[in-house]
Design a protein around this motif. Sequence first.
Motif, PDB file in Angstrom:
ATOM      1  N   ASN A 154       0.949  -0.844   0.163  1.00  0.00           N
ATOM      2  CA  ASN A 154      -0.241  -0.035   0.176  1.00  0.00           C
ATOM      3  C   ASN A 154       0.722   1.362  -0.317  1.00  0.00           C
ATOM      4  O   ASN A 154       0.300   2.454  -0.113  1.00  0.00           O
ATOM      5  CB  ASN A 154      -0.842  -0.035   0.984  1.00  0.00           C
ATOM      6  N   GLY A 155       2.255   1.046   0.097  1.00  0.00           N
ATOM      7  CA  GLY A 155       3.007   2.404  -0.554  1.00  0.00           C
ATOM      8  C   GLY A 155       3.513   3.341   1.077  1.00  0.00           C
ATOM      9  O   GLY A 155       3.525   4.032   1.147  1.00  0.00           O
ATOM     10  N   LEU A 156       2.230   3.049   2.159  1.00  0.00           N
ATOM     11  CA  LEU A 156       2.637   2.529   3.669  1.00  0.00           C
ATOM     12  C   LEU A 156       3.190   2.188   4.520  1.00  0.00           C
ATOM     13  O   LEU A 156       3.681   0.779   4.107  1.00  0.00           O
ATOM     14  CB  LEU A 156       1.742   2.503   3.989  1.00  0.00           C
ATOM     15  N   GLY A 157       3.962   3.084   4.988  1.00  0.00           N
ATOM     16  CA  GLY A 157       4.634   2.032   6.949  1.00  0.00           C
ATOM     17  C   GLY A 157       4.267   1.095   7.951  1.00  0.00           C
ATOM     18  O   GLY A 157       4.455   0.868   7.963  1.00  0.00           O
ATOM     19  N   TYR A 158       2.444   0.309   7.337  1.00  0.00           N
ATOM     20  CA  TYR A 158       1.438  -0.004   8.303  1.00  0.00           C
ATOM     21  C   TYR A 158       0.729  -0.338   7.029  1.00  0.00           C
ATOM     22  O   TYR A 158       0.317  -0.397   6.585  1.00  0.00           O
ATOM     23  CB  TYR A 158       0.986   0.815   9.575  1.00  0.00           C
ATOM     24  N   LYS A 159       0.206  -1.510   7.850  1.00  0.00           N
ATOM     25  CA  LYS A 159      -1.005  -2.283   6.814  1.00  0.00           C
ATOM     26  C   LYS A 159      -2.729  -1.706   7.202  1.00  0.00           C
ATOM     27  O   LYS A 159      -2.430  -1.515   8.531  1.00  0.00           O
ATOM     28  CB  LYS A 159      -0.614  -3.236   7.769  1.00  0.00           C
ATOM     29  N   THR A 160      -3.094  -1.824   6.092  1.00  0.00           N
ATOM     30  CA  THR A 160      -4.247  -1.188   6.104  1.00  0.00           C
ATOM     31  C   THR A 160      -5.322  -2.283   6.033  1.00  0.00           C
ATOM     32  O   THR A 160      -6.461  -1.443   6.125  1.00  0.00           O
ATOM     33  CB  THR A 160      -4.220   0.298   5.127  1.00  0.00           C
ATOM     34  N   GLU A 161      -4.798  -3.527   5.792  1.00  0.00           N
ATOM     35  CA  GLU A 161      -6.037  -4.117   5.214  1.00  0.00           C
ATOM     36  C   GLU A 161      -5.824  -5.589   6.705  1.00  0.00           C
ATOM     37  O   GLU A 161      -4.664  -5.528   6.905  1.00  0.00           O
ATOM     38  CB  GLU A 161      -5.546  -5.202   4.156  1.00  0.00           C
ATOM     39  N   LYS A 162      -7.281  -5.705   6.169  1.00  0.00           N
ATOM     40  CA  LYS A 162      -7.341  -6.314   7.908  1.00  0.00           C
ATOM     41  C   LYS A 162      -7.454  -7.706   7.252  1.00  0.00           C
ATOM     42  O   LYS A 162      -8.596  -9.092   6.728  1.00  0.00           O
ATOM     43  CB  LYS A 162      -8.804  -6.498   8.270  1.00  0.00           C
ATOM     44  N   ASP A 163      -5.930  -8.796   7.242  1.00  0.00           N
ATOM     45  CA  ASP A 163      -6.483 -10.269   5.892  1.00  0.00           C
ATOM     46  C   ASP A 163      -5.325 -10.751   6.935  1.00  0.00           C
ATOM     47  O   ASP A 163      -4.538 -11.968   6.771  1.00  0.00           O
ATOM     48  CB  ASP A 163      -6.476 -10.547   5.151  1.00  0.00           C
ATOM     49  N   PHE A 164      -4.523 -10.394   8.127  1.00  0.00           N
ATOM     50  CA  PHE A 164      -3.582 -10.747   9.128  1.00  0.00           C
ATOM     51  C   PHE A 164      -2.266 -11.798   8.083  1.00  0.00           C
ATOM     52  O   PHE A 164      -1.347 -11.996   8.147  1.00  0.00           O
ATOM     53  CB  PHE A 164      -4.407 -12.004   9.518  1.00  0.00           C
ATOM     54  N   GLU A 219       6.538  -8.536  15.423  1.00  0.00           N
ATOM     55  CA  GLU A 219       4.836  -9.187  16.024  1.00  0.00           C
ATOM     56  C   GLU A 219       3.793  -8.982  14.507  1.00  0.00           C
ATOM     57  O   GLU A 219       2.608  -8.445  15.069  1.00  0.00           O
ATOM     58  CB  GLU A 219       4.424  -7.715  16.229  1.00  0.00           C
ATOM     59  N   PRO A 220       4.011 -10.167  15.125  1.00  0.00           N
ATOM     60  CA  PRO A 220       3.478 -10.998  13.178  1.00  0.00           C
ATOM     61  C   PRO A 220       2.326 -10.998  13.185  1.00  0.00           C
ATOM     62  O   PRO A 220       1.622 -11.493  12.309  1.00  0.00           O
ATOM     63  CB  PRO A 220       3.883 -11.835  12.321  1.00  0.00           C
ATOM     64  N   GLN A 221       1.782 -11.903  14.644  1.00  0.00           N
ATOM     65  CA  GLN A 221      -0.029 -11.900  14.570  1.00  0.00           C
ATOM     66  C   GLN A 221      -1.029 -10.512  15.025  1.00  0.00           C
ATOM     67  O   GLN A 221      -2.035 -11.030  14.981  1.00  0.00           O
ATOM     68  CB  GLN A 221       0.020 -12.347  16.029  1.00  0.00           C
ATOM     69  N   TRP A 222      -0.021  -9.774  14.708  1.00  0.00           N
ATOM     70  CA  TRP A 222      -1.208  -7.893  15.282  1.00  0.00           C
ATOM     71  C   TRP A 222      -2.035  -7.738  14.005  1.00  0.00           C
ATOM     72  O   TRP A 222      -1.853  -7.898  13.214  1.00  0.00           O
ATOM     73  CB  TRP A 222      -0.180  -7.707  16.074  1.00  0.00           C
ATOM     74  N   ASP A 223      -3.372  -7.391  14.132  1.00  0.00           N
ATOM     75  CA  ASP A 223      -4.340  -6.805  13.001  1.00  0.00           C
ATOM     76  C   ASP A 223      -3.992  -5.286  12.990  1.00  0.00           C
ATOM     77  O   ASP A 223      -4.667  -4.269  13.696  1.00  0.00           O
ATOM     78  CB  ASP A 223      -5.758  -6.756  13.603  1.00  0.00           C
TER      79      ASP A 223
END
Length: 525
Positions: free
Chosen positions: A167-177, A215-219
Amino acid sequence: MKPTKSFFKPIGIALLLATIFSCSTVAQTPDTAITVHIDLNKTGQVIENIGASGCWFSEGIGKYWPAEKKEAIARLLFSKQKDKLGNPLGIGLSAWRFNIGAGTAEQGDSSGIKDFRRRSECFLSPNGNYDWNKQAGYQFFLKKAHDYGVETLIAFSNSPPIQFTRNGLGYKTEKDFTSNLKADAYSAYANFLAKVISHFDSEGLHFSYISPVNEPQWDWSRPYMQGDQEGTAWKNDEIYHVVNELNGVLNKEKLNTKILISEAGMLNYLYSGSGNSTNQIQRFFGTNSSLSVKALNHVPPTIAGHSYFTETTDSAMVATRSQLADTAKKYGVNFWQSEYSMLADGFKEGSNGDRSAIDCALFLAKVIHSDLTDGNATAWQFWNAYEPGSADFNTRYYLIALNPKPDFKDGEFTVTKNLWALGHYSLFVRPGMVRVLTGTAPATQSKILVSAWKGANNKLVIVAVNRGTTDTKVNLDLKNATKKYKTLSTYLTNRDKSVNMQASQNKYTPGVLLPARSISTFVLD
């Protein structure tokens, strides 16, 4: 920094039913003193390091704050020296964690990370050029750690560089783990990490470990996490993919840095669970697992996890760590506790009001004790060394409380009791020391927690925590000592603001006093 809400489900009924809390073997004698039995022939794990992280706020302090202030902070964290009275000048950390940024600082407000202080620069520009002047503040503390002789430098990444993310960002925005790393960017990410390691090697700053996943488990798409910091989820197969790629690049570039996995967000994910990034000891170190990393030469038999959210009650804390220790032993794996601060509300211990600095320090010492004695952790690392906040109350997130100016280019700092609580372990329990078993006792019988550590020439270090409200006499019952101890050096921390690892030295006698609500380290030589 991690999720600030306790949104996790209970760990399991087995943990809630556990009633045994590991502390020390204790016995009430006729004069009401407690006897602690320490058999120097019965040993546990060997300590690799005890350290802390300098994430986010290192940049402003190291880059802009006046030299006398940032030098004083570095001394508090890294120095092993003592003043003329024998009082420690610092806590002598033996590990320092360096954050490799993803480039959210260059994005500015468009990064989506609200607090500018939590945005991180990236050494790699989108045009493919490297700028080693980036993260100058972080580099200041990294160099200071090296100069003070910190034994283990660890580089970690919360997110791949933004040019490699979906997404070109430094954090995840989709809730798909799943990982925010582009499917075709695994090799690029591995090469980036190797390039960073190689550069710092050339500067004489060797990273003993590189941690590519956090912390790969977090949404990370949750509303109160999104825009809070850099971060992404990872599935176990994605972790294997990036570790395998990185192992190959490290071999190609002839680098001898080890890969640390998997920085699990809670300890129970290391041995249980049903998600895509659970049962990680079994998945990564099981002989018949398709994701086994045992054949990868840069991956040591070590698994890393974070102690967050598993210390709500004493029984749950011990049960989690005991099960982790049993699983790690079964698979021949060492356990590192690689990140902890008091994120959940367990540190309040049933109180509805503010918790004092010594309350927080005693809770921190209790968690360290359990991680080391129940979890058999071979390394223990705190998050975060410094953050803005009070030094007197609810010091849950930091060792040093910052009072910065709005632009974060200057400010004041205050040492908290947490710094000294960690120091009772980090300054005295050095790499290579071995834990001496001291037994167990039900938590309801004692507020006294004791761990013992043996060094070269049978030097003995004993860390004792008195969580109770009364002074307690302790008799040290030493067995199988190969030398006669002559001196007893004592270092004390209590609620008194002026008593921070206060030193004294006496002729050795087996009777010692643990003041109420205090932490003591005894060095026998």
